[in-house]
Write a protein that holds these residues in place. Sequence first.
Motif, PDB file in Angstrom:
ATOM      1  N   SER A  25      11.734 -67.370  92.470  1.00 42.98           N
ATOM      2  CA  SER A  25      11.383 -67.819  93.813  1.00 42.98           C
ATOM      3  C   SER A  25      12.103 -69.112  94.195  1.00 42.98           C
ATOM      4  O   SER A  25      12.545 -69.278  95.334  1.00 42.98           O
ATOM      5  N   HIS A 134       5.166 -57.104  97.267  1.00 43.92           N
ATOM      6  CA  HIS A 134       3.987 -57.927  97.516  1.00 43.92           C
ATOM      7  C   HIS A 134       4.297 -58.849  98.689  1.00 43.92           C
ATOM      8  O   HIS A 134       5.373 -58.744  99.293  1.00 43.92           O
ATOM      9  N   GLU A 135       3.385 -59.770  99.014  1.00 48.35           N
ATOM     10  CA  GLU A 135       3.536 -60.547 100.244  1.00 48.35           C
ATOM     11  C   GLU A 135       3.855 -62.012 100.005  1.00 48.35           C
ATOM     12  O   GLU A 135       3.686 -62.835 100.907  1.00 48.35           O
ATOM     13  N   HIS A 136       4.328 -62.368  98.811  1.00 50.15           N
ATOM     14  CA  HIS A 136       4.703 -63.752  98.558  1.00 50.15           C
ATOM     15  C   HIS A 136       6.017 -64.088  99.279  1.00 50.15           C
ATOM     16  O   HIS A 136       6.781 -63.206  99.660  1.00 50.15           O
ATOM     17  N   SER A 169      -0.773 -56.553 101.460  1.00 56.31           N
ATOM     18  CA  SER A 169       0.435 -57.180 102.000  1.00 56.31           C
ATOM     19  C   SER A 169       0.475 -57.094 103.513  1.00 56.31           C
ATOM     20  O   SER A 169       0.880 -58.040 104.189  1.00 56.31           O
ATOM     21  N   SER A 172      -1.723 -59.771 105.068  1.00 55.76           N
ATOM     22  CA  SER A 172      -1.113 -61.097 104.969  1.00 55.76           C
ATOM     23  C   SER A 172       0.042 -61.259 105.956  1.00 55.76           C
ATOM     24  O   SER A 172       0.180 -62.293 106.620  1.00 55.76           O
ATOM     25  N   HIS A 224       0.152 -59.672  88.472  1.00 57.02           N
ATOM     26  CA  HIS A 224       1.042 -60.816  88.735  1.00 57.02           C
ATOM     27  C   HIS A 224       0.130 -62.046  88.674  1.00 57.02           C
ATOM     28  O   HIS A 224      -0.192 -62.667  89.687  1.00 57.02           O
ATOM     29  N   TYR A 228      -4.241 -61.019  90.833  1.00 52.36           N
ATOM     30  CA  TYR A 228      -3.346 -60.513  91.873  1.00 52.36           C
ATOM     31  C   TYR A 228      -2.615 -59.265  91.387  1.00 52.36           C
ATOM     32  O   TYR A 228      -2.063 -59.244  90.287  1.00 52.36           O
ATOM     33  N   CYS A 230       0.516 -56.760  92.051  1.00 53.19           N
ATOM     34  CA  CYS A 230       1.839 -56.600  92.671  1.00 53.19           C
ATOM     35  C   CYS A 230       2.294 -55.167  92.399  1.00 53.19           C
ATOM     36  O   CYS A 230       1.808 -54.517  91.464  1.00 53.19           O
ATOM     37  N   ASP A 246       7.803 -58.722  89.481  1.00 51.10           N
ATOM     38  CA  ASP A 246       6.815 -59.799  89.375  1.00 51.10           C
ATOM     39  C   ASP A 246       5.631 -59.297  88.561  1.00 51.10           C
ATOM     40  O   ASP A 246       4.743 -58.615  89.101  1.00 51.10           O
TER      41      ASP A 246
END
Length: 343
Positions: A25, A134-136, A169, A172, A224, A228, A230, A246
């Motif tokens: 990231s 995912h929504e990171h 996701s 978010s 993850h 969480y 993922c 992830d």
Amino acid sequence: MATSNGFVDGTSPESALIFLGSGCSSMVPNVMCLLQPSDPPCPVCVQSLSIPPERNPNYRSSFLFFHFFSLSRNFLKISICRCNTSLLIDYCGDANAGDRKYILIDVGKTFRETVLRWFVAHRIPRVDSIILTHEHADAVLGLDDVRAVQAFSPTNDIDPTPIYLSQHSMDSIAEKFPYLVQKKRKEGAEIRRVAQIDWNIIADDCNKPFLASGLKFTPLPVMHGEDYICLGFLFGEKNRVAYISDVSRFPASTEYVISKSGAGQLDLLILDSLYRSGSHNVHLCFPQTLETVKRLCPKQTLLIGMTHEFDHHKDNEFLMEWSKREGIPVELAHDGLRVPINL
């Protein structure tokens, strides 16, 4: 199946996997290595800034610098080091019909930079569909730039790009990008050009596959961090590929689907490996990654998501010896890597 470091014509009749990003990231170079350099300086971060990306496998970030190539090539070279993890599937469904689809997994913070560098280099003309793990931030913050790879229309009168994602996701993203999700303008609101997206909810369930641009994907829910879930993805019938970017732990049901001792051996595993040593609460690190590879026993593995602790050349030398000893080929991937494969 073979890897190729060169710039390859994206119109070739064979399917291929193109690694748009192989970094974590925070990407490479690590910002603190530039703001507060050590003595001696971090060799990986220094190299990521000093060698052009097509000759630099330690290339996994969004830091930009410019230097001019020869006038005969007539373009400006943009060096972007290790970018956020992202995979482009150049899918040739029917070679005789020339049917090509371009399926993108994740659209992170560095999406625009990867388009400038690798779409151009590999002659990728468009994106046909997008799948989100995912929504990171490193998976979705490039969603606004999807419009850059869509046809231009000031009134948004174009076919939307389908995106496949979990309900979590979607919830978010609706908060992060409400203007990409809203179906109707409020009365009196101006028309604003935005990415046109067709949102499709998928289950985080190994038993509920879905189709994206004609290619079947099986969701692979993984942990993850223990709080969480993922998604990774399994795809390909002629060669089975699992992409898991992830992950800190595999639920038993997911591991069964992708292990040699379970549902069948993978032809290619693409797997998370954050730090060179030690452990992390939400990612696999090198020691755990290699243990996972031994347990799953794929035919071949490429590692992604690396920090600046990894030196591509030195660690691939280590992996060459490890692979000979264990009988499982493992290498570090790098930004721009193209892997021809029959899907």
